[in-house]
Motif scaffolding. Structure first.
Motif, PDB file in Angstrom:
ATOM      1  N   PRO A   1       0.802  -1.239   0.000  1.00 28.08           N
ATOM      2  CA  PRO A   1       0.000   0.000   0.000  1.00 28.08           C
ATOM      3  C   PRO A   1       0.829   1.281   0.000  1.00 28.08           C
ATOM      4  CG  PRO A   1      -0.892  -1.569   1.578  1.00 28.08           C
ATOM      5  CD  PRO A   1       0.428  -2.119   1.125  1.00 28.08           C
ATOM      6  N   ALA A   2       2.009   1.247   0.644  1.00 28.16           N
ATOM      7  CA  ALA A   2       2.804   2.475   0.772  1.00 28.16           C
ATOM      8  C   ALA A   2       3.744   2.720  -0.399  1.00 28.16           C
ATOM      9  CB  ALA A   2       3.615   2.442   2.072  1.00 28.16           C
ATOM     10  N   LEU A   3       4.130   1.661  -1.125  1.00 33.79           N
ATOM     11  CA  LEU A   3       5.166   1.821  -2.144  1.00 33.79           C
ATOM     12  C   LEU A   3       4.704   1.582  -3.578  1.00 33.79           C
ATOM     13  CD1 LEU A   3       8.258   0.073  -0.464  1.00 33.79           C
ATOM     14  CD2 LEU A   3       7.690   2.514  -0.504  1.00 33.79           C
ATOM     15  N   ALA A   4       3.761   0.670  -3.795  1.00 30.02           N
ATOM     16  CA  ALA A   4       3.452   0.226  -5.161  1.00 30.02           C
ATOM     17  C   ALA A   4       3.017   1.366  -6.070  1.00 30.02           C
ATOM     18  CB  ALA A   4       2.382  -0.870  -5.127  1.00 30.02           C
ATOM     19  N   HIS A   5       2.214   2.311  -5.545  1.00 28.36           N
ATOM     20  CA  HIS A   5       1.713   3.384  -6.399  1.00 28.36           C
ATOM     21  C   HIS A   5       2.770   4.441  -6.706  1.00 28.36           C
ATOM     22  CE1 HIS A   5       1.251   4.856  -2.296  1.00 28.36           C
ATOM     23  NE2 HIS A   5       1.058   6.087  -2.740  1.00 28.36           N
ATOM     24  N   ARG A   6       3.937   4.303  -6.123  1.00 29.55           N
ATOM     25  CA  ARG A   6       5.022   5.265  -6.368  1.00 29.55           C
ATOM     26  C   ARG A   6       5.995   4.771  -7.433  1.00 29.55           C
ATOM     27  NH1 ARG A   6       4.507   8.492  -1.612  1.00 29.55           N
ATOM     28  NH2 ARG A   6       3.384   7.332   0.000  1.00 29.55           N
ATOM     29  N   LEU A   7       5.763   3.589  -7.984  1.00 29.88           N
ATOM     30  CA  LEU A   7       6.683   3.008  -8.958  1.00 29.88           C
ATOM     31  C   LEU A   7       6.210   3.287 -10.379  1.00 29.88           C
ATOM     32  CD1 LEU A   7       7.335  -0.510  -7.373  1.00 29.88           C
ATOM     33  CD2 LEU A   7       8.369   1.698  -6.794  1.00 29.88           C
ATOM     34  N   SER A   8       7.150   3.593 -11.257  1.00 26.03           N
ATOM     35  CA  SER A   8       6.888   3.676 -12.691  1.00 26.03           C
ATOM     36  C   SER A   8       7.653   2.539 -13.365  1.00 26.03           C
ATOM     37  CB  SER A   8       7.351   5.021 -13.262  1.00 26.03           C
ATOM     38  OG  SER A   8       6.610   6.089 -12.687  1.00 26.03           O
ATOM     39  N   LEU A   9       6.907   1.634 -13.991  1.00 25.92           N
ATOM     40  CA  LEU A   9       7.532   0.467 -14.594  1.00 25.92           C
ATOM     41  C   LEU A   9       8.034   0.772 -16.006  1.00 25.92           C
ATOM     42  CD1 LEU A   9       5.156  -2.437 -13.499  1.00 25.92           C
ATOM     43  CD2 LEU A   9       7.050  -1.373 -12.259  1.00 25.92           C
ATOM     44  N   THR A  10       8.954  -0.037 -16.466  1.00 26.06           N
ATOM     45  CA  THR A  10       9.465   0.104 -17.832  1.00 26.06           C
ATOM     46  C   THR A  10       8.391  -0.337 -18.828  1.00 26.06           C
ATOM     47  OG1 THR A  10      10.340  -2.152 -17.859  1.00 26.06           O
ATOM     48  CG2 THR A  10      11.798  -0.404 -17.018  1.00 26.06           C
ATOM     49  N   PRO A  11       8.460   0.154 -20.057  1.00 24.64           N
ATOM     50  CA  PRO A  11       7.479  -0.290 -21.069  1.00 24.64           C
ATOM     51  C   PRO A  11       7.462  -1.801 -21.249  1.00 24.64           C
ATOM     52  CG  PRO A  11       8.692   1.629 -21.853  1.00 24.64           C
ATOM     53  CD  PRO A  11       9.351   1.207 -20.579  1.00 24.64           C
ATOM     54  N   GLN A  12       8.615  -2.429 -21.158  1.00 20.95           N
ATOM     55  CA  GLN A  12       8.672  -3.882 -21.311  1.00 20.95           C
ATOM     56  C   GLN A  12       7.910  -4.583 -20.183  1.00 20.95           C
ATOM     57  OE1 GLN A  12      11.237  -1.820 -21.298  1.00 20.95           O
ATOM     58  NE2 GLN A  12      12.223  -1.978 -23.323  1.00 20.95           N
ATOM     59  N   ALA A  13       8.010  -4.033 -18.965  1.00 26.89           N
ATOM     60  CA  ALA A  13       7.300  -4.638 -17.839  1.00 26.89           C
ATOM     61  C   ALA A  13       5.792  -4.491 -18.001  1.00 26.89           C
ATOM     62  CB  ALA A  13       7.761  -3.999 -16.527  1.00 26.89           C
ATOM     63  N   TRP A  14       5.356  -3.303 -18.463  1.00 28.03           N
ATOM     64  CA  TRP A  14       3.927  -3.099 -18.706  1.00 28.03           C
ATOM     65  C   TRP A  14       3.432  -4.056 -19.778  1.00 28.03           C
ATOM     66  CZ3 TRP A  14       0.752  -1.121 -15.512  1.00 28.03           C
ATOM     67  CH2 TRP A  14       1.102  -0.050 -14.685  1.00 28.03           C
ATOM     68  N   ALA A  15       4.238  -4.260 -20.812  1.00 28.72           N
ATOM     69  CA  ALA A  15       3.816  -5.130 -21.918  1.00 28.72           C
ATOM     70  C   ALA A  15       3.608  -6.571 -21.455  1.00 28.72           C
ATOM     71  CB  ALA A  15       4.843  -5.079 -23.042  1.00 28.72           C
ATOM     72  N   THR A  16       4.363  -6.996 -20.462  1.00 30.10           N
ATOM     73  CA  THR A  16       4.215  -8.361 -19.960  1.00 30.10           C
ATOM     74  C   THR A  16       3.131  -8.483 -18.905  1.00 30.10           C
ATOM     75  OG1 THR A  16       5.921  -7.992 -18.267  1.00 30.10           O
ATOM     76  CG2 THR A  16       6.643  -8.857 -20.417  1.00 30.10           C
ATOM     77  N   GLY A  17       2.513  -7.349 -18.539  1.00 26.53           N
ATOM     78  CA  GLY A  17       1.437  -7.383 -17.553  1.00 26.53           C
ATOM     79  C   GLY A  17       1.896  -7.400 -16.114  1.00 26.53           C
ATOM     80  N   LEU A  18       3.169  -7.095 -15.871  1.00 26.20           N
ATOM     81  CA  LEU A  18       3.678  -7.061 -14.502  1.00 26.20           C
ATOM     82  C   LEU A  18       3.080  -5.871 -13.755  1.00 26.20           C
ATOM     83  CD1 LEU A  18       5.690  -8.289 -12.430  1.00 26.20           C
ATOM     84  CD2 LEU A  18       7.380  -6.661 -13.303  1.00 26.20           C
ATOM     85  N   ALA A  19       2.601  -6.099 -12.550  1.00 24.00           N
ATOM     86  CA  ALA A  19       1.988  -5.040 -11.744  1.00 24.00           C
ATOM     87  C   ALA A  19       2.995  -4.510 -10.728  1.00 24.00           C
ATOM     88  CB  ALA A  19       0.758  -5.567 -11.023  1.00 24.00           C
ATOM     89  N   PRO A  20       2.920  -3.221 -10.395  1.00 20.50           N
ATOM     90  CA  PRO A  20       3.821  -2.680  -9.366  1.00 20.50           C
ATOM     91  C   PRO A  20       3.694  -3.404  -8.028  1.00 20.50           C
ATOM     92  CG  PRO A  20       2.725  -0.902 -10.569  1.00 20.50           C
ATOM     93  CD  PRO A  20       2.078  -2.174 -11.005  1.00 20.50           C
ATOM     94  N   GLN A  21       2.481  -3.874  -7.721  1.00 21.67           N
ATOM     95  CA  GLN A  21       2.295  -4.608  -6.464  1.00 21.67           C
ATOM     96  C   GLN A  21       3.193  -5.838  -6.424  1.00 21.67           C
ATOM     97  OE1 GLN A  21       0.029  -3.374  -8.466  1.00 21.67           O
ATOM     98  NE2 GLN A  21      -1.908  -2.892  -7.460  1.00 21.67           N
TER      99      GLN A  21
END
Length: 329
Positions: free
Chosen positions: A290-310
């Motif tokens: 809850p405290a950290l996940a919403h503060r992360l910006s993932l790489t385009p490659q990570a978004w493409a694979t469906g990886l969530a910040p959580q």
């Protein structure tokens, strides 16, 4: 205009815990199946922060915010965010008074104890940014004049992550101002049956809760939390977790020092809610997502694979070693 409240005499850990548990029990009479999210939300409030509920509609997020405000004795205002909502609709504006031939400031709904910004991602970025000064500085500036907000002041916002038409994603700067972001999740079958049974039993739409504390008592509870020291090993553990997000291969921008600060503050408040005057690594892990996940910006490659910040935060929390002992500071 409302002036900031005078400093409150801190309550003891036992007093904060007893009042906090009573608030959670009272809210649970109206809100079903949200025990852990509500506990972390209350911990964030006790830590002086703001809360973002992000989940699909119909899970009771608005009811939870209203019930929490009522049980805490806070004045409550609700803003339904829409694309045509203006910044002045939140902060207030100067209105001409014919009797005095002067412009007078008319306060907006932000001048309250707890502001619910419902579906915050449905309003334009300019209006979203109107909340930034209020959330960060506990004040608003209109026409060159600065007006302090009531103390305590907290924002609880809701966001719908599954419907994107007509929405405006929150910018990173505003997401960072929320101390925690919480997902409610669907209730279990038993809990959902309980929701239906309670609705039929009360014979009307709105569930009601009792006022258990007031704004001054909440300030004293927050002062009691602030009086609890944190062991240096726990501080280093929080820093290590935040730093590990910056080095993760899937992360483009990791958690800032504000993230590690939020981590330790919410963990400390959670420990006090549990009746303890010391923080354990388990407290930190309980609030890491809850405290950290919403503060992360993932790489385009990570978004493409469906990886969530959580998932990234969960991996980091599992990998980073914590202190072997929790000493009382």
């Amino acid at each position: 205009m409302t002036q900031p409240a005078t400093p409150a005499e801190p309550l003891t850990v036992a007093q904060v815990s007893a009042r906090g548990e009573a608030v959670l029990e009272e809210v649970a009479t109206a809100v079903v199946g949200m025990e852990q999210p509500l506990r972390i939300a209350l911990a964030a409030v006790l830590a002086g922060g703001h809360v973002l509920f992000e989940d699909v509609p119909g899970l009771g997020k608005t009811l939870a915010a209203r019930s929490l405000a009522t049980a805490l004795g806070l004045e409550f205002s609700r803003v339904q965010c829409t694309p045509d909502l203006l910044p002045s609709d939140i902060t207030g504006s100067s209105v001409f008074d014919p009797a005095s031939a002067e412009f007078r400031f008319r306060p907006g709904p932000v001048f309250t104890g707890l502001l619910l910004a419902d579906e915050i991602n449905r309003t334009a970025p300019k209006t979203q940014s109107a909340l930034l000064e209020a959330m960060a500085e506990r004040q608003v500036t209109v026409d060159g004049e600065t007006y302090p907000l009531e103390q305590p002041f907290h924002v609880v916002a809701t966001s719908n992550p599954v419907e994107y038409e007509g929405t405006y994603p929150l910018p990173e700067a505003q997401l960072d101002r929320f101390m925690v972001r919480l997902a409610v999740g669907y209730p279990s079958a038993e809990a959902e049956v309980d929701v239906l049974a309670r609705r039929l039993a009360r014979r009307h739409e709105w569930a009601t809760v009792r006022k258990l504390v007031d704004a001054q008592t909440l300030l004293a509870m927050q002062a009691g939390v602030e009086a609890v020291p944190v062991d240096a090993d726990i501080l280093r553990y929080c820093v290590d977790l935040a730093a590990a997000t910056r080095r993760h291969d899937a992360v483009e921008v990791g958690a800032s020092p504000r993230g590690s600060q939020a981590l330790v503050l919410v963990a400390r408040a959670l420990a006090v809610l549990g009746g303890r005057d010391f923080v354990t690594p388990e407290d930190v892990k309980a609030v890491a997502v809850p405290a950290l996940a919403h503060r992360l910006s993932l790489t385009p490659q990570a978004w493409a694979t469906g990886l969530a910040p959580q998932r990234v935060v969960e991996e980091v929390a599992a990998r980073v070693p914590g202190p072997t002992t929790a000493r009382r500071a």
